[in-house]
Design an enzyme around this catalytic site. Structure first.
Site, PDB file in Angstrom:
ATOM      1  N   ASP A 182       0.826  -1.194  -0.003  1.00 18.29           N
ATOM      2  CA  ASP A 182       0.090  -0.003   0.221  1.00 18.29           C
ATOM      3  C   ASP A 182       0.855   1.462   0.066  1.00 18.29           C
ATOM      4  OD1 ASP A 182      -2.469   0.925   0.504  1.00 18.29           O
ATOM      5  OD2 ASP A 182      -1.643   1.725   2.442  1.00 18.29           O
ATOM      6  N   GLU A 202       1.138  -0.349  -5.074  1.00 20.14           N
ATOM      7  CA  GLU A 202       0.499   0.806  -5.333  1.00 20.14           C
ATOM      8  C   GLU A 202       1.561   2.031  -5.470  1.00 20.14           C
ATOM      9  OE1 GLU A 202      -3.385   3.125  -3.544  1.00 20.14           O
ATOM     10  OE2 GLU A 202      -1.962   2.522  -2.281  1.00 20.14           O
TER      11      GLU A 202
HETATM   12  C1  GLC Z   1      -4.455   3.027  -0.420  1.00 20.62           C
HETATM   13  C2  GLC Z   1      -5.716   2.218  -0.293  1.00 20.62           C
HETATM   14  C3  GLC Z   1      -6.722   3.005   0.235  1.00 20.62           C
HETATM   15  C4  GLC Z   1      -6.429   3.270   1.747  1.00 20.62           C
HETATM   16  C5  GLC Z   1      -5.000   4.221   1.627  1.00 20.62           C
HETATM   17  C6  GLC Z   1      -4.582   4.280   3.182  1.00 20.62           C
HETATM   18  O1  GLC Z   1      -4.477   4.187  -0.993  1.00 20.62           O
HETATM   19  O2  GLC Z   1      -5.935   1.637  -1.560  1.00 20.62           O
HETATM   20  O3  GLC Z   1      -7.856   2.045   0.271  1.00 20.62           O
HETATM   21  O4  GLC Z   1      -7.498   4.118   2.270  1.00 20.62           O
HETATM   22  O5  GLC Z   1      -4.048   3.289   1.025  1.00 20.62           O
HETATM   23  O6  GLC Z   1      -4.114   3.263   3.741  1.00 20.62           O
END
Ligand code: GLC
Length: 550
Positions: free
Chosen positions: A200, A242
């Site tokens: 993440d 991500e």
């Molecule tokens: C990422 C996740 C999202 C979450 C954020 C904070 O962007 O995809 O769902 O709210 O991280 O952890």
């Protein structure tokens, strides 16, 4: 299957708490998921990505952990989790999990200790400032729901940094103890048997935050370190990240050591996602062609993960304002469908007006493009959203299994459900559910099963190279090809509403008894490839030739 399993995988992402409830308490759980593994195996999924499963106050759907070494009691036990890994492996399914280590919940014992005293052994695990940082109001990820990135903590008598919500204090990655802890967390889950992590918020993990500096330096070498660590513990484990950053920044996230990716194995292709939505909105493939042309070449072993929908809003921030408005106009015309000034909180089927032809077209296109496809639970049956729920919860409603009460998701009283099931309108579970679609060979679910089977017989799609076939095309039509040692596939997708005829006879010399292996209807023989018919929103996947290797 080649050695790099992730290049030929089909990844399915789900929230355990909205998937299947085995004990009737209204919350989905791991045992419920185990009970549905046969469904996923039949669908053709080869890898599950589980959203966070740790204990959490759940203020951000688990992306706010209070214990990285455990499973939330709402979802089950560590024992259940180990059983899940075993049962999934028996069906040839790997499991990867979200690794959310940019921040913790503010209720995490580390933060509780850190804020309690400057002498706490955990004080330095977070990012503090004695004075109000001048960039306090900059860099928010959730505009409209978050108004600062530095908040004052009265107990600590200091300001702490939080890239996301206020209740998600950032861990201090400059601290070697924190880095060691992150590795320990990864080791723990690898030891249990996970096949890797969906990491993440990677650009923020590697940020070495300095108060007052909204563009603090990034330590990309930390990713190299993590990669080495993971690979040493489990050779075939992967890191899928991500990192929604500018395209020219992307290659450094993969890393490149002597031509091979030495940091992350996979990145979500956010750029392609925005362009796909734009192409669907305009009924014109040009944005996808641009994406294919402009995305940087990857080092060996680097791979894109493609998606149409995930658990968050569709992020259109990398489109121009004009492009974004075109997508809004088509797919998010009402203000309540939009979120954070940059995206849309809807499922794909509803954005496409529940038009079966367009849904198939969109997914056939995504799955045929380079990279590893990621599919979000419920998309395979064409679920919709519930806009009466706040924010991203609209697209996080329980899986619709059957005609039974609560869509067969749970036997609890409806008011006890983790989130209401969609029970009204064309997307209500009475109309959209697994049971009905499993019985119907013409259902969307049956189509997904067929499409994924076809994909798995064409490994060049995931592991080969994908190029646009740059010859004159009727408006709305995209032609592309995938080449690998296993052969060549050619794809036609008509994003528009006009019937089309395509001439691909220039490929004839390469062809070896070409045939349609997937198409929206029976088009007849492909002939000499010079008069290929394509209906409105039609698509054809054509095997041009087989390679020698396999
Ligand atoms: C990422 C996740 C999202 C979450 C954020 C904070 O962007 O995809 O769902 O709210 O991280 O952890």
């Amino acid at each position: 299957m080649g050695d790099r399993w992730y290049s030929e995988a089909v990844i399915y992402c789900l929230d355990v708490d909205t998937f299947a409830d085995s004990d009737g308490d209204g919350v989905g759980d791991i045992r419920g998921l185990i009970g549905r593994l046969d469904y996923l195996a039949r669908l053709g999924v080869t890898c599950l990505w589980l959203h966070p499963i740790h204990p959490s106050p759940n203020r951000d759907d688990g992306y706010d952990a209070t214990d990285f070494y455990n499973v939330s009691p709402r979802l089950g036990t560590l024992g259940d989790f180990a059983e899940l890994l075993h049962q999934a492996a028996n069906r040839g399914i790997r499991v990867i999990m979200d690794l959310v280590v940019n921040h913790t919940s503010d209720e995490h014992p580390w933060f509780q200790s850190a804020r309690s005293s400057p002498d706490s052994p955990y004080r330095d695990w977070y990012v503090w400032s004695e004075t109000e940082p001048p960039d306090r109001y900059q860099g928010m990820v959730f505009p409209g729901e978050q108004n600062e990135t530095w908040s004052y903590d009265r107990t600590a008598k200091a300001w702490y940094y939080h890239r996301f919500y206020k209740f998600q204090p950032d861990l201090n990655m400059a601290n070697p103890e924190v880095r060691a802890e992150v590795k320990k967390i990864m080791s723990f889950w690898l030891q249990l048997g996970v096949a890797g992590f969906r990491m993440d918020a990677v650009p923020f993990i590697i940020e070495l935050t300095e108060a007052g500096n909204p563009s603090s330096p990034k330590d990309l070498d930390f990713l190299t370190e993590l990669r080495q660590h993971v690979q040493w513990r489990r050779g075939d484990a992967i890191l899928l990240a991500e990192a929604n950053v500018e395209p020219d920044q992307l290659p450094v996230y993969f890393g490149d050591s002597g031509g091979s990716a030495n940091r992350l194995h996979m990145l979500f292709d956010f750029m392609l996602n925005g362009r796909l939505m734009l192409a669907l909105a305009r009924q014109d493939p040009e944005p996808v062609i641009e994406a294919l042309r402009d995305t940087p070449a990857l080092p060996v072993g680097g791979q894109w993960a493609t998606f149409l929908r995930n658990h968050d809003e569709i992020d259109l921030s990398r489109l121009t304002a004009e492009q974004r408005n075109q997508v809004y106009e088509q797919f998010g015309p009402d203000q309540e469908m939009r979120l954070y000034d940059r995206g849309i909180r809807r499922r794909l089927a509803s954005m496409l007006g529940n038009d079966r032809r367009r849904i198939e077209l969109a997914y056939a296109l995504q799955f045929s493009l380079r990279g590893t496809p990621v599919l979000r639970y419920g998309e395979e049956i064409g679920m919709g959203e519930d806009l009466s729920l706040p924010g991203r919860q609209a697209i996080r409603t329980p899986m619709q299994w059957s005609y039974q009460e609560n869509a067969g998701f749970s036997t609890a009283a409806p008011e006890k459900l983790v989130r209401p099931v969609i029970d009204k309108g064309e997307f209500g579970y009475q109309n959209v559910n697994v049971t009905a679609q499993r019985r119907d060979p013409r259902s969307l679910l049956a189509w997904f099963e067929r499409m994924i089977r076809t994909l798995r017989e064409a490994p060049e799609i995931g592991s080969g190279s994908t190029t646009h076939i740059d010859v004159p095309m009727p408006p709305g039509v995209l032609a592309h090809r995938a080449d690998g040692p296993t052969g060549t596939m050619v794809f036609l997708h008509n994003l528009g509403t006009e019937d089309a005829e395509v001439d691909l006879s220039l490929l004839q010399p390469e062809a070896d008894q070409p045939i349609d292996v997937l198409s929206d209807r029976g088009y007849g023989d492909v002939g000499k490839l010079e008069r290929l018919q394509l209906g409105a929103y039609g698509y054809r996947w054509i095997r041009l030739c087989r390679g020698r290797v396999r």
